[in-house]
Design a protein around this motif. Structure first.
Motif, short mmCIF file in Angstrom:
data_model
loop_
_atom_site.label_atom_id
_atom_site.label_comp_id
_atom_site.label_asym_id
_atom_site.label_seq_id
_atom_site.Cartn_x
_atom_site.Cartn_y
_atom_site.Cartn_z
N SER A 83 0.85 -1.19 0.00
CA SER A 83 0.00 0.00 0.00
C SER A 83 0.89 1.24 0.00
CB SER A 83 -0.91 0.00 1.22
OG SER A 83 -0.16 0.05 2.42
N MET A 84 0.30 2.39 -0.31
CA MET A 84 1.06 3.64 -0.35
C MET A 84 0.16 4.82 -0.03
SD MET A 84 3.25 5.33 -3.46
CE MET A 84 1.87 6.26 -4.12
N ILE A 85 0.68 5.73 0.82
CA ILE A 85 -0.07 6.93 1.18
C ILE A 85 0.89 8.11 1.24
CG2 ILE A 85 0.15 6.35 3.64
CD1 ILE A 85 -2.55 7.79 4.06
N LEU A 86 0.47 9.25 0.71
CA LEU A 86 1.27 10.48 0.75
C LEU A 86 0.87 11.28 1.99
CD1 LEU A 86 1.04 11.62 -3.00
CD2 LEU A 86 2.67 10.03 -1.94
N LEU A 87 1.89 11.81 2.68
CA LEU A 87 1.67 12.54 3.93
C LEU A 87 2.36 13.90 3.87
CD1 LEU A 87 2.54 9.54 6.27
CD2 LEU A 87 0.24 10.31 5.68
N ASP A 88 1.79 14.89 4.58
CA ASP A 88 2.43 16.20 4.62
C ASP A 88 3.43 16.26 5.77
OD1 ASP A 88 1.05 16.66 6.99
OD2 ASP A 88 -0.37 18.08 6.12
N GLN A 89 3.98 17.44 6.03
CA GLN A 89 5.02 17.60 7.04
C GLN A 89 4.55 17.18 8.43
OE1 GLN A 89 8.14 18.67 6.01
NE2 GLN A 89 8.81 18.02 8.06
N ASP A 90 3.25 17.29 8.68
CA ASP A 90 2.68 16.92 9.97
C ASP A 90 2.06 15.52 9.96
OD1 ASP A 90 3.32 19.44 11.18
OD2 ASP A 90 1.61 20.31 10.09
N PHE A 91 2.38 14.76 8.91
CA PHE A 91 1.90 13.38 8.74
C PHE A 91 0.39 13.30 8.55
CE2 PHE A 91 6.01 12.93 10.76
CZ PHE A 91 6.60 11.92 10.02
N HIS A 92 -0.20 14.38 8.03
CA HIS A 92 -1.61 14.33 7.65
C HIS A 92 -1.71 13.75 6.24
CE1 HIS A 92 -2.09 17.92 10.56
NE2 HIS A 92 -2.37 16.80 11.18
N PRO A 93 -2.69 12.90 5.97
CA PRO A 93 -2.83 12.29 4.63
C PRO A 93 -3.06 13.34 3.55
CG PRO A 93 -4.14 11.10 6.24
CD PRO A 93 -3.68 12.35 6.92
#
Length: 508
Positions: A83-93
């Motif tokens: 699986s793969m998910i992109l996250l921002d600097q604060d680990f928000h999806p």
């Protein structure tokens, strides 16, 4: 009484099983969620739905434990891989979770697979080049939406995201990491060449840890929702396929484990990496010092379900009040091996091992006016088994002849299917009594993590009785004649799979 909880995070649902300290199942909790799909090949999960499901099933399982008279010793995890998910600097999806079933990277994967660099990447990572791997997913995303990829601070998978939500750490177990197509199997670290192809930096990826690695100190919000002690150890575990082997005691290279559920798989565990020069099989880590060699197949019980829905006489089901699957097994048992010269290639959903071709499509070969729906039903079941045998043969070529084969999954509800598998493989097949093999394996890893056991082989103590199906020599001989024809049909049709897929999509 002390307790363990094994959690299996799947594609469409998450399950938690509560065990006592002798690995007896006490209760099970399950929560489903949506798998978002469309004709492009998208197959995504909502990460918030998934986290909520995990918290709910752990809460429900723990609620059945008497924690005043005992202790919850650990919670341990199995999950789907790739699986793969992109996250921002604060680990928000910044995206939904792209699952293993997402095939939108198929053209990128086909191009890489046909190149010398693709083979080199496979040899270094043990991950076949296929649209399911995060490597090709990232390459596809760079090609189709580079801005979105560039804006991502971190790239994770569902397990690393889940542990971040629960503990505020960004780590992944070695077995999940080795399935990404970006971990070097020799260094057990992220491979620079693969990362360059994926257009990501090692600093954007989770830290790789052992499967027995644990986290302690649940975040307050998660602890409140699950209502378990905050100091309960959470063990990373491994991906579901590796744990399926562990859960049936298949921990050495002389025991092959076969699973036939919705999809299927053939796997064997070794103490060293084994790479297939023909790129038919994967080589993934189970944990430090253990590797699993084998192949996953897209097409298993779901293909049989399709056949039952379309080929079983609906009026007979209604008039006689009989279950459609029971009727299907009854009519299959009355058709001789080989289905009167009818062969079915079961590629209704593309195929992973041994083809690694997302465009593969199904076909009947040898169909004549003499064939009936009963013959077609048996041919479908035989085709699923012969497809599994193609992978089984590749495993035997690389690892050697097994002393035993253990098979699990929903197919075990059918006596006809169990006997057919033994006949097609031409070897005895052991079927364990029903138990939650994946969740059981997570608990054994948890036991090792907290020092309750020294060796994962302790799982043998917890496995119930097995029934053995011996091949019928005469029927096995029939299938040995059909198997080469089955494989030759695939070889002849393979060049046309891409063309027919394009035509199907153009007219969908």
């Amino acid at each position: 009484m002390n307790y363990y909880i094994g959690v299996d995070v799947g594609t469409t649902s998450t399950k938690a099983v509560l065990y006592d300290d002798q690995a007896h199942v006490l209760t099970t909790s399950k929560q489903g969620y949506t798998l978002y799909r469309d004709p492009s090949g998208m197959a995504e999960q909502d990460p918030e739905q998934l986290v909520a499901a995990v918290e709910k099933v752990i809460h429900n399982a723990a609620a059945q434990a008497d924690l005043k008279q005992g202790q919850l010793l650990a919670v341990s995890f199995s999950s789907a891989n790739q699986s793969m998910i992109l996250l921002d600097q604060d680990f928000h999806p910044q995206s939904r979770v792209m699952t293993w079933a997402d095939t939108r990277a198929r053209k990128v994967a086909a191009k890489l697979k046909s190149s010398a660099q693709g083979k080199q990447i496979y040899l270094k990572t043990g991950t076949p080049i296929h649209p399911m791997s995060p490597l090709t997913k990232l390459m596809w995303l760079h090609e189709t939406d580079a801005d979105k990829l560039e804006q991502a601070a971190y790239i994770g998978d569902i397990k690393s995201y889940l542990f971040y939500r629960l503990f505020g750490v960004f780590k992944v177990d070695i077995s999940i990491a080795s399935c990404t197509g970006m971990m070097n199997i020799n260094s057990a670290d992220w491979d620079p060449e693969a990362l360059q192809l994926a257009h990501v930096q090692a600093s954007q990826l989770p830290k790789i840890v052992a499967g027995t690695h644990q986290e302690v100190g649940l975040r307050h919000q998660a602890q409140v929702k699950m209502e378990i002690p905050a100091d309960t150890p959470f063990v990373y575990g491994a991906f579901d396929g590796a744990l399926s082997n562990l859960g049936v005691g298949a921990l050495s290279q002389d025991t092959v484990a076969i699973t036939i559920g919705t999809s299927a798989a053939v796997r064997v565990v070794t103490d060293h990496p084994v790479i297939d020069p023909q790129q038919r099989l994967f080589c993934y880590a189970v944990d430090n010092g253990l590797w699993v060699i084998g192949g996953p197949l897209n097409n298993g019980g779901d293909v049989f379900q399709w056949a039952v829905e379309h080929l079983v006489d609906a009026s007979a089901v209604k008039n006689e009040g009989i279950d459609a699957y029971a009727l299907a097994n009854e009519v299959i048992a009355n058709v001789p091996a080989g289905s009167y010269g009818l062969i079915f290639n079961p590629y209704l959903g593309g195929e992973r091992a041994p083809l690694w071709n997302a465009n593969a499509r199904g076909s009947f070969f040898g169909l004549s006016q003499l064939h009936t729906r009963a013959d077609m039903l048996r041919a479908v079941m035989e085709g699923i088994c012969m497809n599994i045998n193609s992978v089984f043969k590749a495993v035997r070529e690389l690892v050697g002849e097994p002393k035993s084969v253990t098979a699990t999954g929903g197919f075990a509800q059918s006596a006809v299917w169990k006997q057919m598998l033994a006949d097609v493989l031409n070897c005895p097949v052991e079927i364990p009594q029903s138990f939650e093999s994946g969740c059981l394996a997570t608990v054994v890893m948890a036991m090792k993590s907290i020092g309750q056991v020294k060796d994962l082989a302790i799982v043998d103590k917890f496995i119930g009785d097995k029934e053995t199906y011996q091949p019928d020599a005469a029927i096995a001989a029939v299938y040995q004649q059909y198997q080469p024809v089955f494989e030759q049909v695939v070889t002849l049709l393979s060049p046309l799979y891409g063309r027919i897929t394009d035509l199907q999509q153009a007219n969908s």
